[in-house]
Motif scaffolding. Structure first.
Motif, PDB file in Angstrom:
ATOM      1  N   VAL A  68      29.892  42.833  46.696  1.00 62.16           N
ATOM      2  CA  VAL A  68      29.107  42.714  45.472  1.00 62.16           C
ATOM      3  C   VAL A  68      29.825  41.877  44.421  1.00 62.16           C
ATOM      4  N   PRO A  69      31.067  42.254  44.041  1.00 64.95           N
ATOM      5  CA  PRO A  69      31.749  41.411  43.057  1.00 64.95           C
ATOM      6  C   PRO A  69      32.070  40.021  43.591  1.00 64.95           C
ATOM      7  N   ALA A  70      32.328  39.885  44.901  1.00 67.55           N
ATOM      8  CA  ALA A  70      32.617  38.561  45.450  1.00 67.55           C
ATOM      9  C   ALA A  70      31.412  37.651  45.326  1.00 67.55           C
ATOM     10  N   THR A  71      30.229  38.194  45.614  1.00 74.95           N
ATOM     11  CA  THR A  71      29.008  37.396  45.456  1.00 74.95           C
ATOM     12  C   THR A  71      28.808  37.015  43.996  1.00 74.95           C
ATOM     13  N   GLY A  72      29.011  37.987  43.119  1.00 74.35           N
ATOM     14  CA  GLY A  72      28.885  37.684  41.699  1.00 74.35           C
ATOM     15  C   GLY A  72      29.891  36.656  41.237  1.00 74.35           C
ATOM     16  N   ALA A  86      37.839  44.856  34.428  1.00 70.44           N
ATOM     17  CA  ALA A  86      37.314  46.193  34.701  1.00 70.44           C
ATOM     18  C   ALA A  86      36.068  46.161  35.582  1.00 70.44           C
ATOM     19  N   VAL A  87      35.367  45.020  35.625  1.00 66.04           N
ATOM     20  CA  VAL A  87      34.117  44.955  36.393  1.00 66.04           C
ATOM     21  C   VAL A  87      34.335  45.211  37.877  1.00 66.04           C
ATOM     22  N   PRO A  88      35.207  44.445  38.581  1.00 54.48           N
ATOM     23  CA  PRO A  88      35.368  44.734  40.009  1.00 54.48           C
ATOM     24  C   PRO A  88      35.983  46.098  40.271  1.00 54.48           C
ATOM     25  N   ILE A  89      36.900  46.529  39.380  1.00 56.36           N
ATOM     26  CA  ILE A  89      37.498  47.858  39.576  1.00 56.36           C
ATOM     27  C   ILE A  89      36.427  48.938  39.493  1.00 56.36           C
ATOM     28  N   ALA A  90      35.554  48.816  38.497  1.00 52.34           N
ATOM     29  CA  ALA A  90      34.481  49.805  38.344  1.00 52.34           C
ATOM     30  C   ALA A  90      33.546  49.794  39.541  1.00 52.34           C
ATOM     31  N   LEU A  91      33.237  48.617  40.066  1.00 54.81           N
ATOM     32  CA  LEU A  91      32.350  48.534  41.224  1.00 54.81           C
ATOM     33  C   LEU A  91      32.979  49.176  42.459  1.00 54.81           C
ATOM     34  N   ILE A  92      34.267  48.946  42.661  1.00 54.28           N
ATOM     35  CA  ILE A  92      34.945  49.542  43.811  1.00 54.28           C
ATOM     36  C   ILE A  92      34.974  51.063  43.689  1.00 54.28           C
ATOM     37  N   LEU A  93      35.306  51.558  42.490  1.00 52.67           N
ATOM     38  CA  LEU A  93      35.346  53.013  42.297  1.00 52.67           C
ATOM     39  C   LEU A  93      33.964  53.626  42.463  1.00 52.67           C
ATOM     40  N   LEU A  94      32.941  52.944  41.928  1.00 53.76           N
ATOM     41  CA  LEU A  94      31.578  53.452  42.060  1.00 53.76           C
ATOM     42  C   LEU A  94      31.148  53.485  43.516  1.00 53.76           C
ATOM     43  N   GLY A  95      31.448  52.401  44.243  1.00 58.97           N
ATOM     44  CA  GLY A  95      31.087  52.359  45.663  1.00 58.97           C
ATOM     45  C   GLY A  95      31.781  53.444  46.455  1.00 58.97           C
ATOM     46  N   ALA A  96      33.069  53.640  46.172  1.00 60.08           N
ATOM     47  CA  ALA A  96      33.808  54.681  46.876  1.00 60.08           C
ATOM     48  C   ALA A  96      33.233  56.062  46.577  1.00 60.08           C
ATOM     49  N   ALA A  97      32.865  56.281  45.311  1.00 61.80           N
ATOM     50  CA  ALA A  97      32.288  57.578  44.934  1.00 61.80           C
ATOM     51  C   ALA A  97      30.963  57.814  45.647  1.00 61.80           C
ATOM     52  N   VAL A  98      30.153  56.784  45.765  1.00 62.37           N
ATOM     53  CA  VAL A  98      28.864  56.932  46.453  1.00 62.37           C
ATOM     54  C   VAL A  98      29.072  57.274  47.918  1.00 62.37           C
TER      55      VAL A  98
END
Length: 436
Positions: free
Chosen positions: A17-21, A407-419
Motif C-alpha cells: 500500500v505505501p509502496a504504491t502510494g 509516520a504514514v508508512p509506520i501507521a499503515l504497517i501497524l494497522l495492517g498487522a493489527a487487522v
C-alpha cells in the motif's frame, strides 16, 4: 516455516500500500515539475539591444522547458557582467515551463536568433538539463546544437545538460561530467563519453561541462574568466553573492542515491502544500530560481507562479515570465516573495507573505535556510546536497526530521498487522468443553 511465510506475506501485503502510494506520489511530483501552463496571450517581444562588439551568449530552452536554476543562474551571471549580449532562445518564441511552473517567454526562436546574428553563431551556448533528453521531441534542439558547434560556438552544459550534449554526439571521446545522481545512467546510455566524477566542472577546450545544478555557477564563471578575464568573473561572483569563485568546492555526495528524507518526502507527502511564488518586476533571476528550485528539489511542496494581477513580469535583466494565476488564487497554503519585492505588500486575499531573501548574501543560502525552518533540517540538507550548494553559508534551524510523512508508512504497517492479528483470532477454533 509456514508461520514465517505467512508473516512475510503479511509484511509484503502491508508494504504494498505505501509502496504504491510512494510510486504514484513520486511520479506526480516529477510531472508537476514540468507541467505546462494554461494558454495565455503571448506578450509582445521587448526590443533587445545588440552590440556587435560584444560576444553573444545564449541559453537554450527546449520545447518542454528546462531546469530553472540551470537556465537562470548562468543567464544572470552573464548579464550582470555587462560584457555580453545575453539572450534566451528556444525552437519557437512561445512560453516554456521551467521546473516548478515558472513559464519563461524566450527572447528568440531559433530562426529569429539567426536573423539577429546573421551568418555568425553565438560565441557561447549554455545548455541546461531538458526533461526530454534523448527523446524524439528534443531532436530539433540537438540538431541546432550540432549546427552551432560546427560553426564554432563554444558550449557550456549545466548539470544534466551534459546528457543533452551527449545525445547530440558532441561529447564522444571527450571528458565530461553531469549531476552525480545521473552519472551512472549517462555512462550506460552514452559509453563513448569519458564521464568524470568528483569535479564541479570539466574544461575540454571549446566545451565545458558541469556537475549538479549550482556547479553551473562555477562553470559559467569559468567561461566568463576565459572570455572576459578574471576581474570580470570575480565581479560577477560578487554581484550574486557567490563566495566560492577561485576555490575548489568539492562534489560531496559519496553515492548516487537519494537520502532517506528525500524518499520519505517523495513517497509519503501525499498532500503537499501549494506554495505561491510572487513574481514582481525587477526580481533577480537567481533569487527567483532559488525559490522554485529549493521548493521543488525538496519534494515537500508544489509551487505556483503568481503575480499581483496575473499579468506578465520582467526580471532584473529583462526576461519575461508569465504567472499561472493571480496572488488571490484559491488554494494557496503559503506565499513566498523572492528578494526584489522585500517590503512590498501583496494585494489582500491571499496567505501572509513570507519574504525569502530577508538578509544579504547568496540567494540559495537564505532559501534553503527558510526551507529548514518551514519544513525540517533533514529535508533542507538533502536539498542543499542535490543542488550542489556549499553549506557553509546556510543556517539549519528547525525540526530535525519530516516526522509526519514518516509516520504514514509506520501507521499503515501497524494497522495492517493489527487487522491480521484480529482476523487470526476470530478464525482460530475455540476450545470446547473437555469430555468428562
Amino acid at each position: 516455516m509456514r508461520t514465517f511465510l505467512k508473516w512475510f506475506a503479511l509484511v509484503v501485503a502491508v508494504l504494498a500500500v505505501p509502496a504504491t502510494g510512494a510510486t504514484v506520489s513520486a511520479l506526480s511530483a516529477f510531472d508537476a515539475l514540468y507541467a505546462p501552463g494554461p494558454p495565455r496571450p503571448l506578450p509582445v517581444a521587448a526590443p533587445l539591444p545588440h552590440d556587435p562588439a560584444k560576444p553573444t551568449a545564449v541559453i537554450v530552452v527546449g520545447d518542454h522547458g528546462a531546469v530553472v536554476s540551470d537556465a537562470l543562474a548562468p543567464y544572470e551571471i552573464l548579464a550582470a557582467t555587462g560584457k555580453f549580449n545575453v539572450y534566451t532562445v528556444a525552437p519557437h518564441r512561445e512560453p516554456k515551463p521551467l521546473t516548478g511552473g515558472l513559464d519563461l517567454v524566450p527572447d528568440f526562436g531559433f530562426d529569429e536568433l539567426a536573423a539577429r546574428l546573421g551568418s555568425k553563431a553565438p560565441d557561447l551556448v549554455v545548455v541546461p538539463a531538458l526533461p526530454d533528453v534523448g527523446e524524439a521531441g528534443s531532436d530539433v534542439v540537438t540538431a541546432w546544437l550540432r549546427a552551432q558547434a560546427a560553426r564554432g560556438a563554444k558550449l557550456l552544459s549545466v548539470c544534466n545538460g551534459g546528457g543533452v550534449l551527449a545525445s547530440a554526439g558532441l561529447l564522444d571521446g571527450r571528458p565530461a561530467t553531469a549531476h552525480w545522481l545521473k552519472l551512472d545512467d549517462w555512462a550506460k546510455e552514452y559509453p563513448a563519453v569519458k564521464w568524470v566524477r568528483g569535479q564541479r566542472f570539466v574544461d575540454d577546450g571549446d566545451v565545458v561541462t558541469t556537475a549538479g545544478i549550482l556547479s553551473g555557477i562555477d562553470g559559467t564563471l569559468h567561461w566568463v574568466e576565459r572570455l572576459a578575464g578574471p576581474a570580470v568573473a570575480a565581479g560577477a561572483a560578487a554581484k550574486i553573492g557567490w563566495r566560492h569563485y577561485g576555490t575548489q568546492v568539492p562534489v560531496t555526495p559519496p553515492a548516487g542515491i537519494p537520502d532517506a528524507a528525500a524518499i520519505v518526502n517523495a513517497g509519503f507527502r501525499w498532500n503537499p502544500d501549494t506554495v505561491g511564488v510572487l513574481l514582481t518586476n525587477g526580481v533577480g533571476e537567481i533569487e527567483l530560481s532559488s525559490v522554485f528550485d529549493t521548493q521543488g528539489q525538496s519534494l515537500s511542496s508544489r509551487t505556483l507562479a503568481v503575480s499581483a494581477d496575473g499579468g506578465p513580469v520582467r526580471s532584473r535583466h529583462g526576461l519575461t515570465f508569465l504567472p499561472r494565476a493571480a496572488v488571490t488564487a484559491p488554494g494557496l497554503d503559503r506565499l513566498l516573495v523572492p528578494g526584489a519585492a522585500r517590503g512590498v505588500t501583496p494585494p489582500p486575499g491571499g496567505p501572509a507573505p513570507e519574504y525569502v531573501h530577508d538578509r544579504p548574501g547568496f540567494a540559495y543560502d537564505t532559501a534553503v535556510s527558510g526551507l529548514a525552518r518551514s519544513t525540517d533540517v533533514a529535508t533542507a540538507r538533502w536539498t542543499a546536497k542535490v543542488l550542489e550548494l556549499p553549506t557553509d553559508g546556510v543556517v539549519f534551524e528547525g525540526r530535525a526530521w519530516p516526522w509526519l510523512p514518516t509516520a504514514v508508512p509506520i501507521a499503515l504497517i501497524l494497522l495492517g498487522a493489527a487487522v491480521v492479528v484480529a482476523v487470526r483470532r476470530i478464525r482460530a477454533p475455540r476450545a470446547g468443553p473437555r469430555p468428562s
